[in-house]
Design a protein around this motif. Structure first.
Motif, PDB file in Angstrom:
ATOM      1  N   SER A  56       0.845  -1.180   0.000  1.00  0.00           N
ATOM      2  CA  SER A  56       0.000   0.000   0.000  1.00  0.00           C
ATOM      3  C   SER A  56       0.886   1.237   0.000  1.00  0.00           C
ATOM      4  CB  SER A  56      -0.942  -0.025   1.197  1.00  0.00           C
ATOM      5  OG  SER A  56      -1.939  -1.004   0.992  1.00  0.00           O
ATOM      6  N   TRP A  57       0.310   2.372   0.338  1.00  0.00           N
ATOM      7  CA  TRP A  57       1.011   3.642   0.176  1.00  0.00           C
ATOM      8  C   TRP A  57       2.290   3.736   1.028  1.00  0.00           C
ATOM      9  CZ3 TRP A  57       1.365   6.816  -3.544  1.00  0.00           C
ATOM     10  CH2 TRP A  57       1.778   8.120  -3.361  1.00  0.00           C
ATOM     11  N   GLY A  58       2.296   3.061   2.177  1.00  0.00           N
ATOM     12  CA  GLY A  58       3.468   3.112   3.038  1.00  0.00           C
ATOM     13  C   GLY A  58       4.640   2.261   2.535  1.00  0.00           C
ATOM     14  N   GLY A  97     -15.044   2.954  -3.013  1.00  0.00           N
ATOM     15  CA  GLY A  97     -15.062   1.796  -2.118  1.00  0.00           C
ATOM     16  C   GLY A  97     -14.159   2.011  -0.917  1.00  0.00           C
ATOM     17  N   GLY A  98     -12.951   2.519  -1.162  1.00  0.00           N
ATOM     18  CA  GLY A  98     -12.000   2.800  -0.094  1.00  0.00           C
ATOM     19  C   GLY A  98     -12.514   3.887   0.849  1.00  0.00           C
ATOM     20  N   ALA A  99     -13.201   4.868   0.291  1.00  0.00           N
ATOM     21  CA  ALA A  99     -13.743   5.963   1.106  1.00  0.00           C
ATOM     22  C   ALA A  99     -14.801   5.435   2.074  1.00  0.00           C
ATOM     23  CB  ALA A  99     -14.341   7.044   0.208  1.00  0.00           C
ATOM     24  N   PRO A 135     -10.886  13.329   1.807  1.00  0.00           N
ATOM     25  CA  PRO A 135      -9.634  13.240   2.576  1.00  0.00           C
ATOM     26  C   PRO A 135      -8.564  14.113   1.929  1.00  0.00           C
ATOM     27  CG  PRO A 135      -9.800  11.350   1.144  1.00  0.00           C
ATOM     28  CD  PRO A 135     -11.036  12.185   0.890  1.00  0.00           C
ATOM     29  N   GLY A 136      -7.335  14.011   2.443  1.00  0.00           N
ATOM     30  CA  GLY A 136      -6.228  14.818   1.950  1.00  0.00           C
ATOM     31  C   GLY A 136      -5.629  14.358   0.634  1.00  0.00           C
ATOM     32  N   THR A 137      -6.224  13.352   0.019  1.00  0.00           N
ATOM     33  CA  THR A 137      -5.822  12.957  -1.327  1.00  0.00           C
ATOM     34  C   THR A 137      -7.080  12.648  -2.115  1.00  0.00           C
ATOM     35  OG1 THR A 137      -4.692  11.301  -2.669  1.00  0.00           O
ATOM     36  CG2 THR A 137      -5.481  10.561  -0.533  1.00  0.00           C
ATOM     37  N   LEU A 190      -9.533 -13.332   1.677  1.00  0.00           N
ATOM     38  CA  LEU A 190      -9.752 -12.374   0.602  1.00  0.00           C
ATOM     39  C   LEU A 190      -9.891 -10.982   1.201  1.00  0.00           C
ATOM     40  CD1 LEU A 190     -12.643 -14.216  -1.221  1.00  0.00           C
ATOM     41  CD2 LEU A 190     -10.588 -13.437  -2.407  1.00  0.00           C
ATOM     42  N   ILE A 191      -9.459  -9.973   0.448  1.00  0.00           N
ATOM     43  CA  ILE A 191      -9.758  -8.610   0.874  1.00  0.00           C
ATOM     44  C   ILE A 191      -9.878  -7.718  -0.365  1.00  0.00           C
ATOM     45  CG2 ILE A 191      -7.400  -7.687   1.194  1.00  0.00           C
ATOM     46  CD1 ILE A 191     -10.181  -7.255   3.809  1.00  0.00           C
ATOM     47  N   PRO A 192     -10.849  -6.824  -0.384  1.00  0.00           N
ATOM     48  CA  PRO A 192     -10.938  -5.897  -1.521  1.00  0.00           C
ATOM     49  C   PRO A 192      -9.775  -4.903  -1.502  1.00  0.00           C
ATOM     50  CG  PRO A 192     -12.978  -5.892  -0.227  1.00  0.00           C
ATOM     51  CD  PRO A 192     -11.955  -6.618   0.570  1.00  0.00           C
ATOM     52  N   GLY A 246      -5.023   1.439  -3.181  1.00  0.00           N
ATOM     53  CA  GLY A 246      -3.824   1.262  -2.369  1.00  0.00           C
ATOM     54  C   GLY A 246      -3.329   2.522  -1.683  1.00  0.00           C
ATOM     55  N   ARG A 247      -4.239   3.424  -1.331  1.00  0.00           N
ATOM     56  CA  ARG A 247      -3.826   4.655  -0.658  1.00  0.00           C
ATOM     57  C   ARG A 247      -3.936   4.560   0.859  1.00  0.00           C
ATOM     58  NH1 ARG A 247      -1.853   5.882  -5.542  1.00  0.00           N
ATOM     59  NH2 ARG A 247      -1.037   7.993  -5.559  1.00  0.00           N
ATOM     60  N   SER A 248      -4.333   3.401   1.347  1.00  0.00           N
ATOM     61  CA  SER A 248      -4.190   3.203   2.783  1.00  0.00           C
ATOM     62  C   SER A 248      -2.693   3.011   3.019  1.00  0.00           C
ATOM     63  CB  SER A 248      -4.979   1.979   3.244  1.00  0.00           C
ATOM     64  OG  SER A 248      -4.674   0.866   2.434  1.00  0.00           O
TER      65      SER A 248
HETATM   66  C1  FAD Z   1      -1.808  11.529   1.111  1.00  0.00           C
HETATM   67  C2  FAD Z   1      -2.923  10.851   1.843  1.00  0.00           C
HETATM   68  C3  FAD Z   1      -3.805  11.619   2.590  1.00  0.00           C
HETATM   69  C4  FAD Z   1      -4.851  11.009   3.272  1.00  0.00           C
HETATM   70  N1  FAD Z   1      -5.698  11.810   3.980  1.00  0.00           N
HETATM   71  C5  FAD Z   1      -6.728  11.254   4.648  1.00  0.00           C
HETATM   72  C6  FAD Z   1      -7.650  12.064   5.365  1.00  0.00           C
HETATM   73  O1  FAD Z   1      -7.525  13.287   5.404  1.00  0.00           O
HETATM   74  N2  FAD Z   1      -8.686  11.458   6.015  1.00  0.00           N
HETATM   75  C7  FAD Z   1      -8.868  10.102   5.961  1.00  0.00           C
HETATM   76  O2  FAD Z   1      -9.840   9.630   6.537  1.00  0.00           O
HETATM   77  N3  FAD Z   1      -8.010   9.312   5.283  1.00  0.00           N
HETATM   78  C8  FAD Z   1      -6.955   9.847   4.628  1.00  0.00           C
HETATM   79  N4  FAD Z   1      -6.088   9.046   3.919  1.00  0.00           N
HETATM   80  C9  FAD Z   1      -6.328   7.598   3.888  1.00  0.00           C
HETATM   81  C10 FAD Z   1      -7.203   7.157   2.702  1.00  0.00           C
HETATM   82  O3  FAD Z   1      -8.260   8.045   2.497  1.00  0.00           O
HETATM   83  C11 FAD Z   1      -7.818   5.786   3.012  1.00  0.00           C
HETATM   84  O4  FAD Z   1      -6.809   4.873   3.313  1.00  0.00           O
HETATM   85  C12 FAD Z   1      -8.673   5.219   1.877  1.00  0.00           C
HETATM   86  O5  FAD Z   1      -9.425   4.148   2.383  1.00  0.00           O
HETATM   87  C13 FAD Z   1      -7.841   4.729   0.708  1.00  0.00           C
HETATM   88  O6  FAD Z   1      -8.686   4.328  -0.348  1.00  0.00           O
HETATM   89  P1  FAD Z   1      -8.212   3.360  -1.510  1.00  0.00           P
HETATM   90  O7  FAD Z   1      -9.252   3.391  -2.568  1.00  0.00           O
HETATM   91  O8  FAD Z   1      -6.829   3.691  -1.920  1.00  0.00           O
HETATM   92  O9  FAD Z   1      -8.307   1.968  -0.792  1.00  0.00           O
HETATM   93  P2  FAD Z   1      -7.193   0.868  -0.403  1.00  0.00           P
HETATM   94  O10 FAD Z   1      -6.053   1.513   0.270  1.00  0.00           O
HETATM   95  O11 FAD Z   1      -6.926   0.030  -1.583  1.00  0.00           O
HETATM   96  O12 FAD Z   1      -8.051   0.071   0.667  1.00  0.00           O
HETATM   97  C14 FAD Z   1      -8.338   0.650   1.919  1.00  0.00           C
HETATM   98  C15 FAD Z   1      -9.377  -0.180   2.653  1.00  0.00           C
HETATM   99  O13 FAD Z   1     -10.616  -0.117   1.947  1.00  0.00           O
HETATM  100  C16 FAD Z   1     -11.044  -1.430   1.609  1.00  0.00           C
HETATM  101  N5  FAD Z   1     -11.704  -1.342   0.299  1.00  0.00           N
HETATM  102  C17 FAD Z   1     -11.231  -0.745  -0.825  1.00  0.00           C
HETATM  103  N6  FAD Z   1     -12.124  -0.880  -1.827  1.00  0.00           N
HETATM  104  C18 FAD Z   1     -13.182  -1.556  -1.333  1.00  0.00           C
HETATM  105  C19 FAD Z   1     -14.423  -2.013  -1.889  1.00  0.00           C
HETATM  106  N7  FAD Z   1     -14.758  -1.791  -3.170  1.00  0.00           N
HETATM  107  N8  FAD Z   1     -15.263  -2.715  -1.092  1.00  0.00           N
HETATM  108  C20 FAD Z   1     -14.952  -2.953   0.200  1.00  0.00           C
HETATM  109  N9  FAD Z   1     -13.799  -2.546   0.779  1.00  0.00           N
HETATM  110  C21 FAD Z   1     -12.921  -1.849   0.016  1.00  0.00           C
HETATM  111  C22 FAD Z   1      -9.804  -2.276   1.608  1.00  0.00           C
HETATM  112  O14 FAD Z   1     -10.105  -3.625   1.858  1.00  0.00           O
HETATM  113  C23 FAD Z   1      -9.002  -1.655   2.729  1.00  0.00           C
HETATM  114  O15 FAD Z   1      -9.413  -2.154   3.955  1.00  0.00           O
HETATM  115  C24 FAD Z   1      -5.035   9.611   3.220  1.00  0.00           C
HETATM  116  C25 FAD Z   1      -4.150   8.840   2.464  1.00  0.00           C
HETATM  117  C26 FAD Z   1      -3.099   9.439   1.776  1.00  0.00           C
HETATM  118  C27 FAD Z   1      -2.169   8.592   0.960  1.00  0.00           C
END
Ligand code: FAD
Lengths: 432, 243
Positions: free
Chosen positions: A5-7, A106-108, A98-100, A35-37, A41-43
């Motif tokens: 992921s992002w880290g 889905g991630g939100a 969020p900040g990105t 399994l995990i969705p 990958g911004r977590s």
């Molecule tokens: C620069 C930066 C700034 C950020 N700022 C904030 C902020 O201000 N506030 C905040 O709250 N977060 C913040 N985040 C975190 C980010 O918003 C969360 O980690 C978000 O969930 C990432 O979404 P993603 O689509 O990349 O999901 P991933 O990182 O791919 O997945 C994150 C989680 O969501 C689940 N998921 C993803 N898609 C689905 C789906 N379709 N169905 C079910 N589960 C799913 C995954 O299983 C995992 O548990 C920031 C991250 C970064 C890199």
């Protein structure tokens, strides 16, 4: 395939599964466990990592939009940035961001993310009318707060552990400009920082940038940024060319000295106690997105973000203690973001509660996890909690103490056999 | 603004190109076989951009239908982009002529048949752009995919002649030569990350290059230099190589 992921830590071997129809997805769920969705990958940590990941990002169709109500219907792989590209110029913005902007819908939902306006608008789930989700037994259900409250409360903030979100209907909010009137307040210590936050409570957006290496008298000095959209009708929002960090920086690039220098420069840039700026959406909400792959600055071994929140009553004491430990350790980050949050919602694992949260980036290096464990103790002492979507190391014990509804979440997963199918490295570690 | 016609519209590159042109304010005709499977995609574009998207059935191998297909377009397009492509299987094409023929017919004959008709109209109107997506595989034959490569080479030559012919009529003809692109067609191949483009990058490159009036576009740009080297390896050495 090796996945992260992002880290950029950990890197795990994972089978990437994709689906086109819900039948294919059902089959995937039938035939695999662990399994995990996976969205974009911004977590930061391991919440989206497992032996088998379901890649939802290719599901990126827009389905419908209602101009009257602002209700947008999209597939779960749509990025927030795509929504902005289509809708800012038409006068719409995300209610919560969020900040990105590079995260999927889905991630939100799965992280029930919060933005700079949590104290007013709450978490992302507040703008979700309903979503479509495929759960462990292969059924695809429409879920809303009213019709299926348990599934809703478990899924929003549930880190993908209840199933795969396929589509969502979310409300956008009307805006009349892509510009924000920003006020920046410079404070000298934590006391002033808290006073400034309280004084700006009515402002729709607020966030503070803390110099986490400042010591003694100066502990907790910050730049507090507040703002609101203008109403000048200027809505021309264009995609900017971004700069990319092309490779991992060598590890010496980010030593204590460079962090100090950066902090000092940043803080000094703003001369007056209170100043006004007009900034655009990307500058105000997504400053880091302008540099693609900025995570590579931390070098190959990666980074972690430590974000915790403390209840209002203990925030001042707790932050003071934590900031002292950090400044003493000399380990700091480019980013230390302080935020005032509004009331908690009833989702089982949503992070925010009424109080202050602090987020810090740390380069992963020897001794860093020991430092964070020390911080954990303070967080627990002051009855706070850790944000799962940034975490890669918290222990079961520390995690549980922060989330009183964790047992309800576990029971719900067990009853629906979700625990037999959906697991991430994180869920196993913290026992959810 | 008016219509751009995209043929072979179901491919990943075509889809990315469709979104790119709609984003810049063009309406779209999307043509493909079983085109109704694109209904959700058409809706996607309309919700994103508020542009009109029309789906039209087209079988590129049914040459006799091409004139009728084009005549039936109420409003003639400003430009046409062909993303028609069929990789097929090299091994099979060496023993099974049906396979070889399908590769040649799809990648070359089908496009020529359709482009001739459109070129005649554009020439008369003295405007328009025609974009053919060929491939770096057409720049030199390699044992791993020379049937496909030869069909793409023929297409490249055709487009270059067409460009020459239509120059006077101010019709712009552009040849696109993608290198590796992460698509359905290549999903089982192990492609080098740095040389592999996402369909969105290819689409962005195509749009930018078309606006500038470029003749030949390599995407990613690095491929221009890679192919320059590969083209210049003497045959004596090349024939012994495995690349
Ligand atoms: C620069 C930066 C700034 C950020 N700022 C904030 C902020 O201000 N506030 C905040 O709250 N977060 C913040 N985040 C975190 C980010 O918003 C969360 O980690 C978000 O969930 C990432 O979404 P993603 O689509 O990349 O999901 P991933 O990182 O791919 O997945 C994150 C989680 O969501 C689940 N998921 C993803 N898609 C689905 C789906 N379709 N169905 C079910 N589960 C799913 C995954 O299983 C995992 O548990 C920031 C991250 C970064 C890199």
């Amino acid at each position: 395939m090796s996945l992260m992921s992002w880290g950029m830590h950990p890197k795990v071997k994972s089978t990437v599964l994709v689906f086109d129809k819900t039948q294919t997805l059902k089959k995937i769920i039938d035939e695999h466990d662990e399994l995990i969705p996976y969205g974009n990958g911004r977590s930061y940590g391991d919440s989206a990592l497992s032996t088998n990941i379901i890649n939802v990002k290719p599901k990126d169709y827009f389905i419908a939009f209602n101009e009257k109500t602002g209700l947008l219907h999209v597939q779960a792989g749509v990025l927030l940035s795509e929504i902005l590209e289509s809708f800012v110029s038409r006068g719409w913005f995300l209610k919560v961001s969020p900040g990105t902007k590079l995260i999927t819908i889905g991630g939100a939902i799965a992280s029930d993310i919060h933005g700079k306006n949590h104290h007013i608008e709450g978490c992302f789930s507040e703008c979700v009318k309903e979503f479509l989700i495929t759960i462990a037994d292969g059924r695809t259900l429409t879920c809303s707060k009213e019709a299926t409250p348990e599934l809703f409360k478990a899924t929003c903030g549930g880190q993908g552990l209840t199933g795969v979100i396929l589509e969502a209907k979310i409300y956008l909010k009307k805006i009349n400009s892509q510009y924000i009137d920003q006020t920046t307040i410079r404070t000298e210590n934590l006391r002033e920082t808290f006073e400034a936050f309280e004084a700006c409570k009515q402002k729709p957006y607020s966030v503070a940038w803390i110099d986490c290496l400042a010591k003694g008298e100066k502990l907790g000095k910050c730049l507090l940024m507040t703002g609101d959209f203008r109403s000048d009708g200027k809505l021309d929002y264009k995609k900017k060319k971004k700069r990319n960090i092309p490779f991992n920086f060598p590890s010496f690039a980010l030593n204590n000295l460079s962090v100090r220098a950066f902090n000092w420069l940043y803080y000094r840039k703003i001369k007056e106690k209170i100043s006004q700026q007009r900034v655009d959406i990307d500058t105000f909400f997504y400053p880091l997105d302008a540099i693609g792959h900025w995570n590579r600055i931390y070098g190959k071994s990666g980074l972690t973000q430590y974000q915790f929140i403390l209840p209002k009553a203990t925030s001042y004491e707790g932050l003071k203690e934590i900031l002292s430990v950090i400044s003493k350790s000399g380990k700091g980050s480019f980013l230390a973001v302080l935020k005032l949050h509004g009331k908690a919602n009833d989702n089982y694992l949503s992070f925010p509660l009424e109080g202050y949260s602090l987020a810090l980036d740390f380069k992963i290096e020897r001794g860093i996890f020991d430092l964070l464990s020390k911080l954990d103790e303070i967080v627990v002492k002051y009855e706070g909690r850790i944000y799962l979507c940034k975490d890669v190391r918290v222990t079961k014990d520390v995690f549980e103490k922060g989330y009183p509804q964790v047992e309800t979440f576990r029971r719900f997963r067990r009853e629906n056999k979700m625990d037999e199918k959906f697991q991430s490295l994180q869920s196993k570690r913290v026992g959810i | 603004m008016s219509y751009v016609l995209i043929v072979g519209a179901k491919s990943d590159i075509a889809k990315a190109v469709s979104r790119e042109y709609a984003k810049h304010g063009y309406d779209l005709y999307l043509a493909a076989r079983n085109v109704n499977t694109l209904e959700d995609f058409a809706k996607d574009i309309t919700v994103r951009t508020q542009r009109t998207v029309k789906l039209i059935e087209l079988d590129i191998l049914d040459y006799t239908s091409h004139q009728i297909f084009y005549d039936n377009l109420e409003e003639k397009p400003l430009g046409v982009i062909s993303a028609i492509g069929y990789l097929g299987e090299q091994d099979k094409s060496q023993t099974d002529f049906d396979q070889a023929q399908k590769i040649m017919d799809t990648n070359y004959k089908g496009v020529v048949s359709l482009f001739n008709i459109i070129a005649n109209d554009f020439e008369k109107r003295r405007s328009g752009f025609m974009i053919g997506i060929s491939s770096v595989a057409g720049d030199r034959g390699r044992k791993s995919n020379y049937t496909y490569g030869s069909a793409k080479a023929a297409l490249t030559t055709y487009l270059s002649g067409l460009r020459n012919r239509l120059y006077d009529a101010q019709v712009h003809v552009m040849t696109v030569k993608p290198g590796f692109v992460a698509t359905k067609m290549t999903k089982d191949m192990d492609l080098p990350e740095k040389l592999t483009a996402q369909p969105e990058e290819v689409a962005d490159d195509i749009y930018q290059a078309q606006q500038k009036g470029a003749n030949v576009l390599y995407t990613k740009w690095l491929w221009r230099w890679i192919m320059l080297i590969i083209k210049n390896i003497p045959e004596l050495i090349f024939k012994k190589m495995s690349i």
